[in-house]
Design an enzyme around this catalytic site. Structure first.
Site, PDB file in Angstrom:
ATOM      1  N   ARG A 277       7.481   8.298   4.113  1.00 27.98           N
ATOM      2  CA  ARG A 277       6.804   7.232   4.838  1.00 27.98           C
ATOM      3  C   ARG A 277       7.891   6.322   5.378  1.00 27.98           C
ATOM      4  O   ARG A 277       8.767   5.861   4.635  1.00 27.98           O
ATOM      5  CB  ARG A 277       5.859   6.479   3.907  1.00 27.98           C
ATOM      6  CG  ARG A 277       5.039   5.367   4.590  1.00 27.98           C
ATOM      7  CD  ARG A 277       5.634   4.018   4.328  1.00 27.98           C
ATOM      8  NE  ARG A 277       4.755   2.917   4.733  1.00 27.98           N
ATOM      9  CZ  ARG A 277       5.109   1.643   4.754  1.00 27.98           C
ATOM     10  NH1 ARG A 277       6.332   1.278   4.388  1.00 27.98           N
ATOM     11  NH2 ARG A 277       4.267   0.702   5.127  1.00 27.98           N
ATOM     12  N   LEU A 278       7.915   6.071   6.660  1.00 16.63           N
ATOM     13  CA  LEU A 278       8.974   5.318   7.331  1.00 16.63           C
ATOM     14  C   LEU A 278       8.510   3.887   7.533  1.00 16.63           C
ATOM     15  O   LEU A 278       7.566   3.619   8.292  1.00 16.63           O
ATOM     16  CB  LEU A 278       9.318   5.961   8.673  1.00 16.63           C
ATOM     17  CG  LEU A 278       9.606   7.473   8.635  1.00 16.63           C
ATOM     18  CD1 LEU A 278       9.841   7.988  10.054  1.00 16.63           C
ATOM     19  CD2 LEU A 278      10.799   7.771   7.743  1.00 16.63           C
ATOM     20  N   ASP A 279       9.177   2.954   6.869  1.00 17.63           N
ATOM     21  CA  ASP A 279       8.770   1.560   6.902  1.00 17.63           C
ATOM     22  C   ASP A 279       9.035   0.934   8.272  1.00 17.63           C
ATOM     23  O   ASP A 279      10.124   1.074   8.839  1.00 17.63           O
ATOM     24  CB  ASP A 279       9.541   0.790   5.821  1.00 17.63           C
ATOM     25  CG  ASP A 279       9.148  -0.665   5.762  1.00 17.63           C
ATOM     26  OD1 ASP A 279       7.980  -0.938   5.415  1.00 17.63           O
ATOM     27  OD2 ASP A 279       9.991  -1.521   6.055  1.00 17.63           O
ATOM     28  N   GLU A 316       4.933   3.722   9.512  1.00 19.21           N
ATOM     29  CA  GLU A 316       4.247   2.444   9.541  1.00 19.21           C
ATOM     30  C   GLU A 316       4.625   1.795  10.867  1.00 19.21           C
ATOM     31  O   GLU A 316       5.797   1.527  11.123  1.00 19.21           O
ATOM     32  CB  GLU A 316       4.672   1.535   8.397  1.00 19.21           C
ATOM     33  CG  GLU A 316       3.923   0.197   8.444  1.00 19.21           C
ATOM     34  CD  GLU A 316       4.635  -0.939   7.737  1.00 19.21           C
ATOM     35  OE1 GLU A 316       3.985  -1.974   7.507  1.00 19.21           O
ATOM     36  OE2 GLU A 316       5.841  -0.810   7.439  1.00 19.21           O
ATOM     37  N   ASP A 341      -3.545   0.275  10.721  1.00 18.86           N
ATOM     38  CA  ASP A 341      -3.981  -1.034  10.244  1.00 18.86           C
ATOM     39  C   ASP A 341      -5.281  -1.486  10.902  1.00 18.86           C
ATOM     40  O   ASP A 341      -6.025  -2.289  10.323  1.00 18.86           O
ATOM     41  CB  ASP A 341      -2.887  -2.078  10.497  1.00 18.86           C
ATOM     42  CG  ASP A 341      -1.846  -2.113   9.377  1.00 18.86           C
ATOM     43  OD1 ASP A 341      -2.041  -1.433   8.353  1.00 18.86           O
ATOM     44  OD2 ASP A 341      -0.830  -2.821   9.537  1.00 18.86           O
ATOM     45  N   HIS A 344      -8.090  -0.695   8.690  1.00 19.64           N
ATOM     46  CA  HIS A 344      -8.106  -1.611   7.551  1.00 19.64           C
ATOM     47  C   HIS A 344      -8.675  -2.963   7.943  1.00 19.64           C
ATOM     48  O   HIS A 344      -9.533  -3.529   7.250  1.00 19.64           O
ATOM     49  CB  HIS A 344      -6.695  -1.805   6.992  1.00 19.64           C
ATOM     50  CG  HIS A 344      -6.605  -2.954   6.019  1.00 19.64           C
ATOM     51  ND1 HIS A 344      -6.375  -4.249   6.421  1.00 19.64           N
ATOM     52  CD2 HIS A 344      -6.762  -2.990   4.669  1.00 19.64           C
ATOM     53  CE1 HIS A 344      -6.399  -5.049   5.365  1.00 19.64           C
ATOM     54  NE2 HIS A 344      -6.617  -4.300   4.293  1.00 19.64           N
ATOM     55  N   HIS A 345      -8.203  -3.517   9.064  1.00 17.68           N
ATOM     56  CA  HIS A 345      -8.630  -4.864   9.453  1.00 17.68           C
ATOM     57  C   HIS A 345     -10.133  -4.906   9.742  1.00 17.68           C
ATOM     58  O   HIS A 345     -10.820  -5.867   9.356  1.00 17.68           O
ATOM     59  CB  HIS A 345      -7.860  -5.329  10.682  1.00 17.68           C
ATOM     60  CG  HIS A 345      -6.379  -5.436  10.465  1.00 17.68           C
ATOM     61  ND1 HIS A 345      -5.801  -5.430   9.224  1.00 17.68           N
ATOM     62  CD2 HIS A 345      -5.348  -5.548  11.360  1.00 17.68           C
ATOM     63  CE1 HIS A 345      -4.490  -5.541   9.343  1.00 17.68           C
ATOM     64  NE2 HIS A 345      -4.189  -5.614  10.622  1.00 17.68           N
ATOM     65  N   ASP A 414       1.014  -3.985   1.208  1.00 15.28           N
ATOM     66  CA  ASP A 414       1.208  -5.081   2.153  1.00 15.28           C
ATOM     67  C   ASP A 414      -0.026  -5.967   2.249  1.00 15.28           C
ATOM     68  O   ASP A 414       0.054  -7.189   2.167  1.00 15.28           O
ATOM     69  CB  ASP A 414       1.530  -4.533   3.546  1.00 15.28           C
ATOM     70  CG  ASP A 414       3.016  -4.458   3.812  1.00 15.28           C
ATOM     71  OD1 ASP A 414       3.775  -5.209   3.174  1.00 15.28           O
ATOM     72  OD2 ASP A 414       3.425  -3.642   4.646  1.00 15.28           O
ATOM     73  N   GLY A 417      -0.433  -7.662  -1.187  1.00 16.81           N
ATOM     74  CA  GLY A 417       0.713  -8.432  -1.643  1.00 16.81           C
ATOM     75  C   GLY A 417       1.128  -9.559  -0.725  1.00 16.81           C
ATOM     76  O   GLY A 417       1.824 -10.488  -1.165  1.00 16.81           O
TER      77      GLY A 417
END
Length: 624
Positions: A277-279, A316, A341, A344-345, A414, A417
């Site tokens: 997984r690439l941040d 990501e 995302d 998710h949102h 994320d 946190g």
């Protein structure tokens, strides 16, 4: 250490590696040490640890590679060493696989080939996968690879296919998230070092679980980071939230790109990982062609061919750019998937009603936003983003980009946190709404991902914690977090904001393994097991064809119906009212014969009028 075996009385591996197989367990054999230091006029190899009294070994320029220095010296697994540039201080090897004394300390020779793998592994591909994001330091109280490995049976029985480990590269102290690591080739020693990671991966593979590692290429932590002393690893041409950017396109960038490419391939090859997984790839500033990400994906695809097992890269990215996962042949970067995302949102606002910050656009009509992401992938596909103050994203054609290339989730490290109190959804939602969230994630057309403990509605928070040993850096982190919290409406009372440097902050985040056996956690865990069993058994739930997914919803009544081929997933998010959900008719205008495959709190069928009546905060999965 770019170390490889040289001539010896033992038959030695002749490959450039930081893992050297000598064939002689404890006998020292000639090893080639290499380092890129283009600005140095003199480089020496300095021994440390039990060899600290031995004389330094001069290194010579490599005639075949500009800026490289090399020497052969007798060494074995565990020997500690460092490099000195122009008679300066001893510096850790940029390519060290092990830093036994932590960031900034001497490196140790690692012979990867000495590890005895117990389980053969042919890999698990991304299509059909279910990922589970896991932090080694808080998955168990011990916070080690071995302790986490002892809990892997839980994930195999649950129905998880791949573990996604948060970063494990060395960082200051014992406990932290891992995103301030400084050595992208090495493994955090308090977790168990390289051997511990291999034992963990081997145990996972023995249970049929793949392992994905979160790696950070966009920046390195400040504490113990000596890369700038070796060469132009960073550039002021671009800037990131963490300072100067990694040098991917300025002078000297060939070697910097090779540095990160080699690190990525080492994880996949030497640790038998299944993917990376690439941040924050949007922070990888690169004006060269091909882009670093395209170069990386090509290298990983080539390695997969040589290893004869599937490997994949997950980005990501907050760009909502279809080129991230588009094939390289059509001008894309060729990554195999990306976090989404937007899903998710939309789901978060539908569940919680929050509307601050980046949730604002989704909260105007959350079920409409959720429906758009379920059928189109991105919500922001060129639409105006009030959070950014401009249009954002581009349309994603799910006919050309299979839906499994997007990851769907209700919670991540994320999204939890970065809340001041680190409060999970379980802190504020009923078990019924948590069950609805699980159904929408696991029945969506995307690749689902859970955050550790989500499957039983863990009540332990996930807060930001660090263990910086530099007092000035520790205070800077505290002040920075306070500024961030003050900007968010979800921050709670200032007196409750946790100190990231307080050991109690990490301790609060450790999963409570007594929870899954008691109510209401046990019921939610059984629900997730049921959903994951359905996902394995019903092809419609992994069908990537967008023509077979449709959504109906009523924003005011707060119900949504997700149709996946012949399956119907109906959720009622209303806190009080019964939802009347009309089911679509089948061929000939007749209602198809359906059975209730699963339900929370109970399964139920539609009435004779074809209307499914759901109590508040409930979900039903129907199938033919």
């Amino acid at each position: 250490m770019s170390a490889r075996a040289a001539t010896s009385g033992c038959r030695a591996a002749r490959r450039r590696a930081w893992v050297v197989r000598t064939g002689c367990e404890r006998r020292r054999t000639a090893v080639l040490f290499e380092v890129w230091a283009p600005r140095a006029g003199r480089v020496t190899l300095r021994w440390a640890g039990e060899r600290a009294t031995e004389p330094e070994v001069p290194m010579a320029p490599d005639d075949a590679r500009a800026g490289w220095w090399r020497t052969e010296a007798p060494a074995r697994d565990g020997d500690r060493y460092a490099f000195r540039l122009d008679d300066g201080p001893a510096l850790p090897d940029p390519r060290a696989a092990r830093l036994p004394e932590g960031p900034g300390g001497p490196a140790a020779v690692v012979e990867h080939d000495r590890f005895g793998w117990r389980h053969p592994w042919s890999g698990r591909p991304l299509p059909g996968a279910v990922l589970y994001e896991l932090h080694i330091g808080t998955y168990t109280p011990e916070g080690t690879f071995d302790a986490a490995a002892a809990r892997l049976r839980h994930l195999a029985d649950l129905g998880i296919t791949h573990i996604e480990l948060m970063p494990v590269c060395p960082f200051p102290g014992t406990h932290g998230w891992g995103y301030d690591g400084i050595a992208p080739w090495a493994v955090h020693e308090p977790y168990g070092g390289p051997e511990g990671l291999k034992r963990f991966v081997d145990a996972a593979h023995g249970l049929g679980l793949g392992v994905v590692l979160d790696v950070v290429h966009n920046h390195l932590g400040p504490s113990g980071n000596h890369l700038p002393e070796f060469g132009p690893y960073f550039t002021d041409t671009h800037h990131t939230p963490w300072g100067a950017a990694v040098n991917l396109d300025a002078p000297g960038s060939d070697e910097v790109r090779a540095y990160f490419l080699g690190s990525a391939l080492s994880w996949l090859r030497d640790y038998r990982l299944d993917g990376l997984r690439l941040d924050a790839v949007h922070a990888l500033h690169d004006d060269r062609s091909p882009h670093f990400l395209a170069q990386l994906s090509a290298a990983v695809d080539a390695l997969a061919g040589r290893l004869h097992r599937p490997l994949f890269l997950i980005a990501e990215s907050d760009l909502n750019d279809p080129r991230t996962t588009a094939p390289r042949t059509s001008g894309g970067q060729g990554l195999h998937a990306q976090w989404n995302d937007d899903f998710h949102h939309a789901l978060h606002t539908a569940l919680t009603g929050e509307s601050q910050g980046y949730y604002a656009d989704f909260a105007r009509a959350p079920l409409a936003a959720l429906a758009k992401t379920l059928t189109g992938g991105f919500f922001h596909d060129g639409t105006h983003s009030s959070f950014r103050g401009r249009p954002h994203g581009a349309p994603l054609d799910l006919r050309k980009t299979p839906a499994y290339r997007l990851l769907a989730y209700a919670q991540t490290h994320d999204q939890i946190g970065n809340r001041a109190l680190g409060d999970r959804l379980a802190a504020g939602l009923s078990p019924g709404l948590l069950a609805c969230a699980g159904a929408l994630v696991l029945c969506a057309p995307f690749t689902p991902m859970l955050f550790m403990g989500e499957e039983w509605g863990a009540r332990t928070p996930w807060q930001y914690f660090t263990d910086h040993t530099d007092p000035e850096l520790a205070e800077a982190v505290r002040a920075g977090r306070l500024r961030e919290f003050a900007e968010h409406a979800w921050a709670g009372e200032r007196a409750e904001w946790p100190d990231p440097q307080d050991p109690a902050t990490r301790d609060r985040c450790v999963l409570d393994w007594s929870e899954p056996a008691v109510a209401p956690h046990a019921g939610l865990l059984a629900w997730y097991r049921t959903l994951l069993a359905l996902r394995r058994e019903l092809p419609a739930l992994t069908d990537p064809d967008p023509r077979h997914t449709s959504v109906r919803f009523d924003e005011k009544a707060r119900w949504l119906l997700l149709c996946r081929g012949p399956l119907r997933v109906a959720v009622s998010l209303s806190p009080k009212a019964t939802a009347a959900v009309p089911l679509p008719a089948g061929d000939g205008g007749r209602q198809p014969a359906l059975q209730a495959l699963a339900g929370w709190p109970t399964a139920r069928l539609p009435g004779a009028d074809g209307v499914l009546r759901l109590p508040p905060e409930s979900v039903v999965v129907l199938g033919p």
